[in-house]
Write a protein that holds these residues in place. Structure first.
Motif, short mmCIF file in Angstrom:
data_model
loop_
_atom_site.label_atom_id
_atom_site.label_comp_id
_atom_site.label_asym_id
_atom_site.label_seq_id
_atom_site.Cartn_x
_atom_site.Cartn_y
_atom_site.Cartn_z
N LEU A 54 0.83 -1.21 0.00
CA LEU A 54 0.00 0.00 0.00
C LEU A 54 0.87 1.26 0.00
O LEU A 54 0.55 2.25 -0.68
CB LEU A 54 -0.92 0.00 1.22
N SER A 55 1.95 1.21 0.74
CA SER A 55 2.86 2.36 0.78
C SER A 55 3.49 2.63 -0.58
O SER A 55 3.60 3.78 -1.02
CB SER A 55 3.96 2.11 1.83
N ALA A 56 3.90 1.55 -1.27
CA ALA A 56 4.49 1.71 -2.60
C ALA A 56 3.50 2.36 -3.56
O ALA A 56 3.86 3.25 -4.35
CB ALA A 56 4.92 0.35 -3.14
N ILE A 57 2.24 1.96 -3.49
CA ILE A 57 1.21 2.52 -4.38
C ILE A 57 0.97 4.00 -4.04
O ILE A 57 0.91 4.86 -4.94
CB ILE A 57 -0.11 1.72 -4.25
N MET A 58 0.85 4.31 -2.75
CA MET A 58 0.59 5.70 -2.32
C MET A 58 1.74 6.63 -2.70
O MET A 58 1.51 7.77 -3.12
CB MET A 58 0.37 5.73 -0.80
N ARG A 59 2.99 6.18 -2.55
CA ARG A 59 4.15 7.03 -2.82
C ARG A 59 4.29 7.38 -4.30
O ARG A 59 5.01 8.31 -4.65
CB ARG A 59 5.43 6.37 -2.30
N THR A 60 3.64 6.63 -5.17
CA THR A 60 3.66 6.96 -6.61
C THR A 60 2.45 7.82 -6.98
O THR A 60 2.20 8.06 -8.17
CB THR A 60 3.63 5.70 -7.48
N LYS A 61 1.71 8.30 -5.95
CA LYS A 61 0.47 9.04 -6.16
C LYS A 61 -0.56 8.20 -6.91
O LYS A 61 -1.33 8.71 -7.71
CB LYS A 61 0.75 10.37 -6.88
N GLU A 62 -0.51 6.88 -6.66
CA GLU A 62 -1.48 5.93 -7.21
C GLU A 62 -1.53 5.97 -8.74
O GLU A 62 -2.59 5.94 -9.35
CB GLU A 62 -2.88 6.21 -6.63
N ARG A 63 -0.33 5.98 -9.34
CA ARG A 63 -0.25 6.03 -10.81
C ARG A 63 0.42 4.80 -11.41
O ARG A 63 1.00 4.85 -12.48
CB ARG A 63 0.54 7.29 -11.22
N ILE A 64 0.34 3.70 -10.69
CA ILE A 64 0.98 2.48 -11.20
C ILE A 64 -0.01 1.31 -11.19
O ILE A 64 -1.01 1.33 -10.46
CB ILE A 64 2.22 2.09 -10.34
N GLY A 65 0.30 0.33 -12.01
CA GLY A 65 -0.50 -0.89 -12.05
C GLY A 65 0.20 -2.00 -11.30
O GLY A 65 1.18 -1.79 -10.58
N PHE A 66 -0.27 -3.22 -11.48
CA PHE A 66 0.26 -4.36 -10.73
C PHE A 66 1.73 -4.63 -11.02
O PHE A 66 2.53 -4.84 -10.11
CB PHE A 66 -0.57 -5.61 -11.05
N THR A 67 2.10 -4.63 -12.31
CA THR A 67 3.47 -4.99 -12.68
C THR A 67 4.48 -4.02 -12.08
O THR A 67 5.50 -4.44 -11.50
CB THR A 67 3.61 -5.02 -14.21
#
Length: 605
Positions: free
Chosen positions: A410-423
């Motif tokens: 969850l932290s990884a997703i949040m730190r990218t401002k939620e601009r990434i997919g699963f891969t």
């Protein structure tokens, strides 16, 4: 009642009716309309074939595919029943002979496609005495059905043209809306609705989530190894995938063929014919393959990708184990499939309906309770007990404290401002310098590499669990980026413990060793008698010889269930042979001596 049972035994070799068959047959004989919902392999065909033998005239069976009609006609003829099909594969001379036989009342069942029927309707009305109409795969008439076919819609004229002829509509899958639509579109008159149990206890249900392509291949090879010289179907989402997977299997020495709508008709027909006649063991196919398959001895059905609905899934696994013998079904479930199918649903003309169907399929795949109960519930059937024949029942999921794994993701997703997919999420967690990571400088994030000790394949599984638990969601309109939900933010910033399901993966080498230690994989026993597998092989060879002599599929001569019974009972007289399951008078008189002679020779050797 006795007359019905006598015909059942004489022509089909069965001593008793299955659930609801007798009631349905009586309703048809009384010339009432019927709607029959019965699972694939549940015995729908008997419900119109037996009345056709009892009523005066010719039963007209309207069926969607030439291959399906051909298979059923061959099976009927192998039982000594006069049947024929009018289709585009016939030459004019053949059609003339069939028409004349129908005019004389010699043909008891005439199979025909809906479009061909409409071109023949005047002739049929004037020159034939029609005993009944059987509409097979009746869900095709409904726009709410999973396989709508416009040519079926014209069948609403049947009662208008043939006022006194009963109609029996049959399907394996139809929800409440589709049932009502079938009745309306066919103009059925006060039909009696028969809904049999959707339970197919001989089919095992297994879901494997988050597998890589290599893991899928190894699992598939394991399944094929467990079923030497037996038939299986593997369903794929795309045409390219069917060809790619079939190629891999061939390189592993598997007799496989690819089947999809993009192939020339001649090639599709050849692959299907080779599969039906056991020249290849495995068909890797899109959903274009299946409705025309009447093959009774398919021992495994594998879904390489997630199906679009439970109806489709149920219909496809139903092509396995039609003879009632144990059959494996395996579903691989990955996020990529879900994303692709969601796009298809959004772009369809019925987005809301198709997304809802996909949601239910997703719930089934992600379930941690008995899968059969979920499936039966979908079709309105309640089961009070777990089935004991699905992966959840046999291996209940075990859990562990996955709080830190969830927080890292969850932290990884949040730190990218939620601009990434699963891969890309997995690349960041694993510390992999991919093109997307480098272009966006995600390697500078604090979370870069914090999950390097967890294999990528396991991260795929954990993210899938997080999706189904509601911690993340997919923004389909924003390039499938992952978004952290309110529940996910509570998990990330709170101190609540999060449990994840432990991942179970098979070791193919161990499976191979275990299998090699098994002397014989399939022994059937009953009381003091045990099947002789060597005799079964001898009988299967005889069956294949007879099939080739008649240019029939082997299962038309004798079903696997009948061969297993012969290998167990070892009848050495024609009288004893006649008491075996599936042996009617015609098969007794036509093949009995050959089988009995082979069994005698084997027993005395």
């Amino acid at each position: 009642m006795e007359a019905l049972k006598q015909i059942l035994k004489s022509y089909f070799g069965y001593d008793s009716f299955r659930l609801m068959q007798e009631e349905i047959i009586k309703n048809v004989i009384q010339k009432n309309d019927s709607l029959v919902l019965m699972p694939t392999g549940g015995g729908k065909s008997i419900c119109f074939q037996l009345p056709a033998l009892m009523l005066e005239g010719t039963a007209v069976v309207i069926s969607p595919l030439i291959s399906l009609m051909k298979d059923q006609v061959e099976a009927l003829r192998a039982n000594g029943i006069m049947a024929a099909t009018l289709n585009s594969g016939n030459d004019e001379a053949t059609d003339r002979v069939i028409r004349e036989q129908c005019r004389q009342g010699k043909i008891k069942l005439l199979y025909i496609s809906p479009e061909r029927f409409m071109t023949e309707i005047v002739w049929i009305g004037q020159m034939m005495k029609v005993s009944l109409f059987a509409i097979d795969e009746a869900h095709c008439i409904s726009q709410w059905g999973h396989d709508f076919r416009p040519e079926y819609v014209h069948l609403g004229v049947l009662h208008e043209r043939f006022a006194d002829v009963p109609i029996i509509a049959l399907t394996a899958t139809a929800d409440k809306t589709t049932k009502a639509d079938i009745i309306d579109k066919l103009n059925l008159r006060d039909p009696q609705i028969f809904v049999s149990s959707f339970d197919r206890p001989n089919l095992s249900l297994d879901v494997k989530r988050g597998y890589s392509a290599k893991e899928k291949l190894n699992t598939i090879l394991d399944i094929i190894d467990r079923h030497p010289y037996e038939s299986g179907i593997i369903y794929c989402l795309s045409r390219k995938e069917t060809e790619r997977l079939a190629g891999k299997l061939k390189r592993e020495g598997v007799a496989a063929g690819a089947y999809h709508a993009g192939l020339e008709m001649e090639e599709r027909s050849r692959i299907q014919e080779d599969f039906i006649k056991d020249k290849i063991d495995v068909v890797v196919a899109t959903v274009a393959f299946g409705m025309g398959i009447d093959k009774s001895n398919v021992r495994y059905v594998i879904h390489y990708n997630l199906p679009k609905s439970i109806e489709s899934f149920y219909q496809e696994i139903g092509r396995g184990g039609r003879d009632g013998l144990p059959t494996e079904t395996v579903l691989f479930y990955n996020i990529g499939d879900l994303v692709t199918l969601r796009s298809f649903a959004d772009e369809s003309g019925q987005s809301e309906l198709n997304n809802e169907k996909l949601n239910r399929m997703q719930e089934y795949a992600e379930a941690q309770v008995c899968r059969r109960r979920i499936m039966l519930n979908y079709f309105g059937e309640v089961s009070e007990h777990d089935c004991g024949n699905c992966d959840v029942c046999n291996n209940p999921p075990q859990h562990f404290d996955g709080t830190m794994i969830v927080k890292k993701a969850l932290s990884a997703i949040m730190r990218t401002k939620e601009r990434i997919g699963f891969t890309t999420t997995i690349d960041i967690l694993r510390g992999t310098m991919s093109a997307d990571v480098a272009a966006n400088r995600y390697d500078l994030l604090k979370t870069f590499g914090v999950g390097h000790d967890v294999p990528a394949r396991d991260w795929r599984d954990y993210l899938l669990q997080m999706l189904q638990m509601g911690f993340i969601e997919i923004a389909y309109t924003e390039d499938k980026h992952l978004k952290v939900t309110m529940l996910g933010r509570e998990a990330l910033f709170g101190d609540k413990k999060v449990e994840l399901a432990m991942i179970r993966r098979e070791d193919r080498r161990k499976n191979k060793i275990k299998q090699a230690q098994q002397e014989l994989p399939m022994l059937y026993s009953n009381g003091d008698k045990t099947e002789d597998p060597a005799l079964f092989s001898v009988l299967r060879k005889l069956r294949q010889n007879i099939a080739e002599e008649n240019n029939w599929p082997a299962y038309v001569v004798m079903s696997d269930k009948t061969l297993h019974a012969l290998a167990k009972e070892k009848p050495t007289t024609l009288n004893a042979f006649s008491n075996i399951y599936g042996i009617g008078e015609y098969k007794l008189n036509t093949y009995g001596k050959r089988f009995v002679d082979v069994i005698k020779g084997y027993v005395n050797s």
